[in-house]
Design a protein around this motif. Structure first.
Motif, PDB file in Angstrom:
ATOM      1  N   ILE A  82       0.826  -1.204   0.000  1.00 40.95           N
ATOM      2  CA  ILE A  82       0.000   0.000   0.000  1.00 40.95           C
ATOM      3  C   ILE A  82       0.859   1.252   0.000  1.00 40.95           C
ATOM      4  O   ILE A  82       2.060   1.214   0.259  1.00 40.95           O
ATOM      5  N   ASN A  83       0.184   2.373  -0.286  1.00 40.60           N
ATOM      6  CA  ASN A  83       0.791   3.691  -0.251  1.00 40.60           C
ATOM      7  C   ASN A  83      -0.057   4.550   0.676  1.00 40.60           C
ATOM      8  O   ASN A  83      -1.161   4.967   0.320  1.00 40.60           O
ATOM      9  N   THR A  84       0.439   4.797   1.894  1.00 42.20           N
ATOM     10  CA  THR A  84      -0.330   5.582   2.859  1.00 42.20           C
ATOM     11  C   THR A  84      -0.218   7.083   2.589  1.00 42.20           C
ATOM     12  O   THR A  84      -0.909   7.873   3.240  1.00 42.20           O
ATOM     13  N   LEU A  85       0.644   7.465   1.651  1.00 44.66           N
ATOM     14  CA  LEU A  85       0.839   8.877   1.345  1.00 44.66           C
ATOM     15  C   LEU A  85      -0.217   9.410   0.389  1.00 44.66           C
ATOM     16  O   LEU A  85      -0.440  10.620   0.312  1.00 44.66           O
ATOM     17  N   ALA A 133      18.841 -12.878   2.560  1.00 44.81           N
ATOM     18  CA  ALA A 133      17.870 -13.936   2.825  1.00 44.81           C
ATOM     19  C   ALA A 133      17.572 -14.738   1.562  1.00 44.81           C
ATOM     20  O   ALA A 133      17.373 -14.175   0.488  1.00 44.81           O
ATOM     21  N   SER A 134      17.511 -16.050   1.701  1.00 47.73           N
ATOM     22  CA  SER A 134      17.361 -16.936   0.544  1.00 47.73           C
ATOM     23  C   SER A 134      15.921 -17.275   0.213  1.00 47.73           C
ATOM     24  O   SER A 134      15.605 -17.595  -0.931  1.00 47.73           O
ATOM     25  N   ASN A 135      15.041 -17.233   1.186  1.00 46.84           N
ATOM     26  CA  ASN A 135      13.657 -17.648   0.979  1.00 46.84           C
ATOM     27  C   ASN A 135      12.750 -16.587   1.579  1.00 46.84           C
ATOM     28  O   ASN A 135      12.213 -16.742   2.674  1.00 46.84           O
ATOM     29  N   VAL A 136      12.588 -15.496   0.846  1.00 50.85           N
ATOM     30  CA  VAL A 136      11.940 -14.316   1.393  1.00 50.85           C
ATOM     31  C   VAL A 136      11.003 -13.703   0.362  1.00 50.85           C
ATOM     32  O   VAL A 136      11.206 -13.843  -0.847  1.00 50.85           O
ATOM     33  N   LYS A 137       9.962 -13.050   0.857  1.00 49.52           N
ATOM     34  CA  LYS A 137       9.093 -12.232   0.038  1.00 49.52           C
ATOM     35  C   LYS A 137       9.105 -10.813   0.617  1.00 49.52           C
ATOM     36  O   LYS A 137       8.919 -10.630   1.820  1.00 49.52           O
ATOM     37  N   ILE A 138       9.320  -9.837  -0.253  1.00 44.89           N
ATOM     38  CA  ILE A 138       9.409  -8.447   0.175  1.00 44.89           C
ATOM     39  C   ILE A 138       8.075  -7.754  -0.068  1.00 44.89           C
ATOM     40  O   ILE A 138       7.577  -7.702  -1.196  1.00 44.89           O
ATOM     41  N   MET A 139       7.486  -7.218   0.992  1.00 44.97           N
ATOM     42  CA  MET A 139       6.253  -6.432   0.909  1.00 44.97           C
ATOM     43  C   MET A 139       6.639  -4.958   0.954  1.00 44.97           C
ATOM     44  O   MET A 139       7.199  -4.492   1.948  1.00 44.97           O
ATOM     45  N   GLY A 140       6.374  -4.239  -0.116  1.00 39.52           N
ATOM     46  CA  GLY A 140       6.754  -2.837  -0.172  1.00 39.52           C
ATOM     47  C   GLY A 140       5.625  -1.920   0.262  1.00 39.52           C
ATOM     48  O   GLY A 140       4.538  -1.942  -0.313  1.00 39.52           O
ATOM     49  N   ILE A 141       5.869  -1.110   1.287  1.00 38.86           N
ATOM     50  CA  ILE A 141       4.859  -0.185   1.787  1.00 38.86           C
ATOM     51  C   ILE A 141       5.422   1.237   1.734  1.00 38.86           C
ATOM     52  O   ILE A 141       6.436   1.530   2.370  1.00 38.86           O
ATOM     53  N   ARG A 142       4.775   2.079   0.943  1.00 33.83           N
ATOM     54  CA  ARG A 142       5.242   3.460   0.826  1.00 33.83           C
ATOM     55  C   ARG A 142       4.594   4.313   1.908  1.00 33.83           C
ATOM     56  O   ARG A 142       3.394   4.594   1.880  1.00 33.83           O
ATOM     57  N   THR A 143       5.393   4.720   2.871  1.00 35.67           N
ATOM     58  CA  THR A 143       4.928   5.516   4.004  1.00 35.67           C
ATOM     59  C   THR A 143       5.828   6.712   4.252  1.00 35.67           C
ATOM     60  O   THR A 143       5.425   7.676   4.885  1.00 35.67           O
ATOM     61  N   VAL A 144       7.057   6.660   3.736  1.00 33.75           N
ATOM     62  CA  VAL A 144       8.020   7.741   3.937  1.00 33.75           C
ATOM     63  C   VAL A 144       8.126   8.555   2.645  1.00 33.75           C
ATOM     64  O   VAL A 144       8.519   8.035   1.612  1.00 33.75           O
ATOM     65  N   PRO A 145       7.765   9.845   2.693  1.00 31.44           N
ATOM     66  CA  PRO A 145       7.883  10.681   1.493  1.00 31.44           C
ATOM     67  C   PRO A 145       9.345  10.924   1.130  1.00 31.44           C
ATOM     68  O   PRO A 145      10.256  10.664   1.926  1.00 31.44           O
ATOM     69  N   ASN A 146       9.568  11.429  -0.059  1.00 28.74           N
ATOM     70  CA  ASN A 146      10.932  11.726  -0.491  1.00 28.74           C
ATOM     71  C   ASN A 146      11.594  12.793   0.370  1.00 28.74           C
ATOM     72  O   ASN A 146      12.816  12.896   0.400  1.00 28.74           O
TER      73      ASN A 146
END
Length: 435
Positions: A189-192, A232-245
């Motif tokens: 998600i993008n909370t921004l 990490a060899s067995n990982v899933k990355i969940m990207g969450i946009r919460t920090v603005p530029n």
């Protein structure tokens, strides 16, 4: 060069005066009570438990009404950090001499030799190569790590195959298919950016570079013949946009990100951001406890880059007190603490490589960045690998394993609780003994 090194979200703030968002109010309702009715002008979101955020054009009137309402335990304004432009990554230098002796035949990723943190403890790394030689990656469980940051380049050649994906959501149809309160949250998600109902949106594209860099350190695809390898060899990355530029994240956005990550299966959350002001609020500490008690999540956070003692000058979220919060200082490839790193005999737990870390950046690029922002995902990658081998570890147990298995460094003993640098090989061996 000193202006290029602090490529991180954890920046010094010239002023400690906090700003508030005028349209959001946090309200906690007393146990057994109901939230008062605010009429149609307010939009209400239940963050977790009895904690709500109310959105209105101006919440100052509501705040006055609620402060002494018998149903309300407390109200808080939503504070944000001071705006500050983020530095850009710098091109990686030629591989240093120590990389020639790293000897990592288990990786066919052509630029993995530039990731100096993979070296053994004797070479000031975190023993990634040694750990893989001995323990391999068989019979591991997939671990989801949430990167709460500037977003993620979901098309990056070294990340697209390791991304967490919400299988219950149909991309681009404008419908909340899985009924979780978010529309088109395919990769996070993008909370921004919020819709007319105040809901976070689903486009978590990284318009900076920081979140993509952090993600690669944790879990860039191994052995795909491209770029680098993540820890990490067995990982899933969940990207969450919460920090603005400009790095002015808010408490409500951070709390919502943590809750979303936990509800969607993340067992580790990486926080490479921070601010020097805290208004005595309850929201973030209560969120941390909630995701520990209900979802078993470990949060790993950067200590900050002010070269200061956070026991004396706190920084947040690092200085919040929580059993499931692990705070990380930064080290350089010479073995000492990075000159910019914060420290704290009580407030900082461990150290990890954070200077000149080579990782993924948007547009299929690879560049170096430095900061405790890079030390935190180094630790998160180690934590994810340990948890993938021993998935029954609780967040408190995992935190303790990481702290008890550090490579001790004499000059660190008064700078942090564990007094050393994290070590994947030692952590795996210690985790094996935990019952």
């Amino acid at each position: 060069m000193k202006f290029l090194l602090l490529s991180t979200l954890v920046l010094s703030l010239s002023s400690l005066q906090a700003a508030v968002t005028p349209t959001e109010l946090v309200v906690k309702v007393r146990a057994g009570k109901t939230l008062p009715d605010f009429g149609s002008q307010s939009k209400v979101q239940n963050l977790f438990g009895n904690v709500y955020v109310i959105r209105n054009n101006d919440v100052s009137v509501l705040e006055k009404q609620l402060k002494n309402h018998p149903n309300v335990e407390y109200t808080e304004r939503n504070y944000r950090a001071e705006k500050s432009p983020l530095p850009t990554p710098v091109p990686a230098p030629r591989p240093p001499e120590e990389n020639k002796s790293m000897n990592a035949p288990q990786f066919n990723d052509p630029q993995v030799g530039k990731v100096w943190s993979f070296a053994d403890a004797s070479q000031n790394g975190v023993s990634v190569n040694a750990a893989y030689k001995i323990h391999g990656t068989s019979a591991t469980e997939t671990i989801t790590v949430a990167v709460v940051d500037t977003g993620i380049d979901t098309n990056h050649e070294d990340l697209k195959d390791v991304l967490w994906k919400n299988e219950g959501e149909i991309p681009g149809n404008g419908i909340d298919d899985d009924g979780n309160g978010y529309i088109d949250d395919v990769y996070g998600i993008n909370t921004l950016v919020r819709d007319s109902q105040g809901r976070a949106t689903g486009n978590n594209k990284d318009t900076h570079s920081h979140g993509t860099h952090v993600s690669g350190t944790i879990g860039a695809k191994q052995n795909n013949g491209i770029g680098i390898a993540g820890i990490a060899s067995n990982v899933k990355i969940m990207g969450i946009r919460t920090v603005p530029n400009n790095s002015d994240e808010t408490d409500v956005d951070v709390a919502e990100s943590f809750i979303y990550a936990a509800k969607n299966g993340a067992k580790i959350i990486n926080c490479s951001f921070g601010k020097r002001s805290n208004e005595g609020g309850n929201l973030i500490p209560e969120t941390l406890k909630y995701i520990q008690d209900n979802y078993g999540v470990l949060v790993i956070a950067a200590a900050g880059n002010d070269s200061s003692d956070i026991d004396r000058t706190p920084t947040y979220p690092a200085s919040h007190k929580s059993d499931n919060l692990l705070i990380v200082a930064s080290t350089s490839n010479s073995g000492g603490m990075s000159y910019f790193s914060n420290y704290g005999k009580v407030g900082v737990d461990v150290a990890a490589p954070g200077s000149s870390i080579y990782s993924t950046t948007p547009g299929n690029r690879y560049e170096s960045m430095s900061g405790t922002s890079m030390a935190s995902p180094t630790t998160a990658g180690v934590a994810a690998e340990v948890l993938s081998h021993y998935p029954n570890l609780t967040p408190v147990q995992l935190k303790q394993v990481l702290m008890d298995s550090v490579t001790k460094v004499e000059r660190f003993k008064d700078k942090m609780v564990a007094g050393g640098r994290i070590d994947l090989l030692k952590a795996l061996e210690l985790a094996r003994t935990i019952k």
